[in-house]
Design a protein around this motif. Structure first.
Motif, PDB file in Angstrom:
ATOM      1  N   GLY A  12       3.951   3.452   6.022  1.00 53.70           N
ATOM      2  CA  GLY A  12       3.323   2.317   5.342  1.00 53.70           C
ATOM      3  C   GLY A  12       4.309   1.551   4.492  1.00 53.70           C
ATOM      4  N   SER A  13       5.161   2.281   3.788  1.00 53.65           N
ATOM      5  CA  SER A  13       6.155   1.637   2.931  1.00 53.65           C
ATOM      6  C   SER A  13       7.145   0.812   3.751  1.00 53.65           C
ATOM      7  N   LEU A  14       7.574   1.360   4.882  1.00 50.51           N
ATOM      8  CA  LEU A  14       8.483   0.613   5.750  1.00 50.51           C
ATOM      9  C   LEU A  14       7.795  -0.616   6.340  1.00 50.51           C
ATOM     10  N   PHE A  15       6.555  -0.474   6.739  1.00 48.85           N
ATOM     11  CA  PHE A  15       5.817  -1.609   7.282  1.00 48.85           C
ATOM     12  C   PHE A  15       5.674  -2.704   6.221  1.00 48.85           C
ATOM     13  N   LEU A  16       5.291  -2.319   5.004  1.00 49.73           N
ATOM     14  CA  LEU A  16       5.151  -3.304   3.933  1.00 49.73           C
ATOM     15  C   LEU A  16       6.495  -3.954   3.606  1.00 49.73           C
ATOM     16  N   GLY A  17       7.567  -3.162   3.626  1.00 53.89           N
ATOM     17  CA  GLY A  17       8.886  -3.729   3.398  1.00 53.89           C
ATOM     18  C   GLY A  17       9.227  -4.793   4.429  1.00 53.89           C
ATOM     19  N   GLY A  18       8.875  -4.544   5.674  1.00 52.83           N
ATOM     20  CA  GLY A  18       9.091  -5.536   6.722  1.00 52.83           C
ATOM     21  C   GLY A  18       8.245  -6.780   6.511  1.00 52.83           C
ATOM     22  N   PHE A  19       7.029  -6.590   6.079  1.00 49.70           N
ATOM     23  CA  PHE A  19       6.134  -7.713   5.782  1.00 49.70           C
ATOM     24  C   PHE A  19       6.724  -8.573   4.663  1.00 49.70           C
ATOM     25  N   TYR A  20       7.153  -7.925   3.581  1.00 49.18           N
ATOM     26  CA  TYR A  20       7.757  -8.664   2.464  1.00 49.18           C
ATOM     27  C   TYR A  20       9.048  -9.361   2.901  1.00 49.18           C
ATOM     28  N   TYR A  21       9.840  -8.675   3.731  1.00 43.59           N
ATOM     29  CA  TYR A  21      11.083  -9.245   4.231  1.00 43.59           C
ATOM     30  C   TYR A  21      10.812 -10.516   5.027  1.00 43.59           C
ATOM     31  N   ALA A  22       9.797 -10.474   5.873  1.00 40.41           N
ATOM     32  CA  ALA A  22       9.447 -11.660   6.661  1.00 40.41           C
ATOM     33  C   ALA A  22       9.085 -12.831   5.753  1.00 40.41           C
TER      34      ALA A  22
ATOM     35  N   PRO B  68      -5.124 -11.192   1.216  1.00 41.08           N
ATOM     36  CA  PRO B  68      -5.988 -10.093   0.759  1.00 41.08           C
ATOM     37  C   PRO B  68      -7.177  -9.821   1.681  1.00 41.08           C
ATOM     38  N   ARG B  69      -7.515 -10.758   2.529  1.00 40.54           N
ATOM     39  CA  ARG B  69      -8.629 -10.561   3.467  1.00 40.54           C
ATOM     40  C   ARG B  69      -8.165  -9.967   4.790  1.00 40.54           C
ATOM     41  N   SER B  70      -6.876  -9.733   4.910  1.00 38.18           N
ATOM     42  CA  SER B  70      -6.312  -9.203   6.153  1.00 38.18           C
ATOM     43  C   SER B  70      -6.183  -7.682   6.050  1.00 38.18           C
ATOM     44  N   LEU B  71      -5.533  -7.090   7.021  1.00 33.45           N
ATOM     45  CA  LEU B  71      -5.280  -5.652   6.989  1.00 33.45           C
ATOM     46  C   LEU B  71      -4.239  -5.266   5.947  1.00 33.45           C
ATOM     47  N   PHE B  72      -3.613  -6.280   5.332  1.00 26.86           N
ATOM     48  CA  PHE B  72      -2.606  -6.005   4.309  1.00 26.86           C
ATOM     49  C   PHE B  72      -3.192  -5.168   3.172  1.00 26.86           C
ATOM     50  N   LEU B  73      -4.351  -5.567   2.653  1.00 29.60           N
ATOM     51  CA  LEU B  73      -4.893  -4.909   1.463  1.00 29.60           C
ATOM     52  C   LEU B  73      -5.196  -3.423   1.680  1.00 29.60           C
ATOM     53  N   PRO B  74      -5.890  -3.041   2.768  1.00 31.31           N
ATOM     54  CA  PRO B  74      -6.078  -1.597   2.967  1.00 31.31           C
ATOM     55  C   PRO B  74      -4.743  -0.850   3.110  1.00 31.31           C
ATOM     56  N   LEU B  75      -3.800  -1.431   3.849  1.00 26.47           N
ATOM     57  CA  LEU B  75      -2.494  -0.783   4.006  1.00 26.47           C
ATOM     58  C   LEU B  75      -1.789  -0.668   2.655  1.00 26.47           C
ATOM     59  N   PHE B  76      -1.858  -1.710   1.851  1.00 26.16           N
ATOM     60  CA  PHE B  76      -1.231  -1.736   0.530  1.00 26.16           C
ATOM     61  C   PHE B  76      -1.748  -0.583  -0.342  1.00 26.16           C
ATOM     62  N   PHE B  77      -3.064  -0.436  -0.417  1.00 27.08           N
ATOM     63  CA  PHE B  77      -3.643   0.605  -1.270  1.00 27.08           C
ATOM     64  C   PHE B  77      -3.525   1.994  -0.655  1.00 27.08           C
TER      65      PHE B  77
ATOM     66  N   THR C 162      -1.209   3.082   1.344  1.00 28.69           N
ATOM     67  CA  THR C 162       0.186   3.522   1.237  1.00 28.69           C
ATOM     68  C   THR C 162       0.472   4.043  -0.166  1.00 28.69           C
ATOM     69  N   ALA C 163      -0.023   3.345  -1.167  1.00 30.15           N
ATOM     70  CA  ALA C 163       0.179   3.799  -2.549  1.00 30.15           C
ATOM     71  C   ALA C 163      -0.500   5.153  -2.783  1.00 30.15           C
ATOM     72  N   LEU C 164      -1.720   5.297  -2.300  1.00 32.01           N
ATOM     73  CA  LEU C 164      -2.418   6.575  -2.457  1.00 32.01           C
ATOM     74  C   LEU C 164      -1.711   7.695  -1.697  1.00 32.01           C
ATOM     75  N   SER C 165      -1.235   7.393  -0.505  1.00 37.15           N
ATOM     76  CA  SER C 165      -0.500   8.391   0.281  1.00 37.15           C
ATOM     77  C   SER C 165       0.783   8.806  -0.422  1.00 37.15           C
ATOM     78  N   ALA C 166       1.481   7.827  -1.000  1.00 38.51           N
ATOM     79  CA  ALA C 166       2.733   8.134  -1.710  1.00 38.51           C
ATOM     80  C   ALA C 166       2.461   9.038  -2.912  1.00 38.51           C
ATOM     81  N   LEU C 167       1.437   8.713  -3.651  1.00 40.46           N
ATOM     82  CA  LEU C 167       1.071   9.537  -4.814  1.00 40.46           C
ATOM     83  C   LEU C 167       0.676  10.945  -4.363  1.00 40.46           C
TER      84      LEU C 167
END
Length: 160
Positions: free
Chosen positions: A15-25, A54-63, A65-70
């Motif tokens: 999830g973190s790598l995917f989000l990093g790619g999203f931010y990079y784009a 926030p209405r896309s799949l970004f928001l569930p992945l964002f949260f 990933t954070a919960l998984s990391a914790l």
């Protein structure tokens, strides 16, 4: 069968790598595309993007990933408490502090301020918004990619 700490670390790392790619784009494509427009049009487009993300799949992945990391850091430390736990904990901390929290405390407020600006003022504030938003977004890119790599390296080390 992998333990819960492995599953959580894999989920957080991916999830973190995917989000990093999203931010990079965003930093290297979307903002450059918006910069090719007149400032008021670029700002208006960014406001609309910020309404849609926030209405896309970004928001569930964002949260998630954070919960998984914790969860990965807590579970691995509880179950193993060794050097690999430090690696997984460092990856989790990078993602949670520099990516997750910076989004909440810096990027989202900047987005909200741009949205609150009147349509006549958006073009005027675009350059400042863009500079500040990119600075924080680039931090999210680096933190997400580094955190994801540490989580996956820790997972691989745990499996070996």
């Amino acid at each position: 069968m992998p333990g819960v700490e492995i599953v959580l670390a894999l989920a957080a790392g991916a999830g973190s790598l995917f989000l990093g790619g999203f931010y990079y784009a965003f930093s290297n494509s979307v903002i450059e595309g918006l910069d090719s427009l007149e400032p008021d049009h670029g700002a208006a487009a960014m406001v609309r993007i910020n309404e849609l993300v926030p209405r896309s799949l970004f928001l569930p992945l964002f949260f998630l990933t954070a919960l998984s990391a914790l969860g990965a850091a807590a579970a691995d430390l509880t179950l193993h408490g060794d050097t690999i736990s430090l690696l997984i904990g460092a990856g989790s901390a990078l993602h949670l502090l520099a990516s997750f929290l910076s989004t909440i405390i810096r990027n989202v407020p900047l987005n909200n301020a741009l949205a609150r600006a009147s349509e006549q003022d958006r073009g005027r504030v675009w350059a400042t918004y863009r500079r500040d938003w990119l600075r924080w977004n680039n931090l999210r890119v680096a933190a997400s990619l580094a955190g994801g790599m540490l989580l996956l390296c820790g997972t691989l080390a745990r499996l070996l």
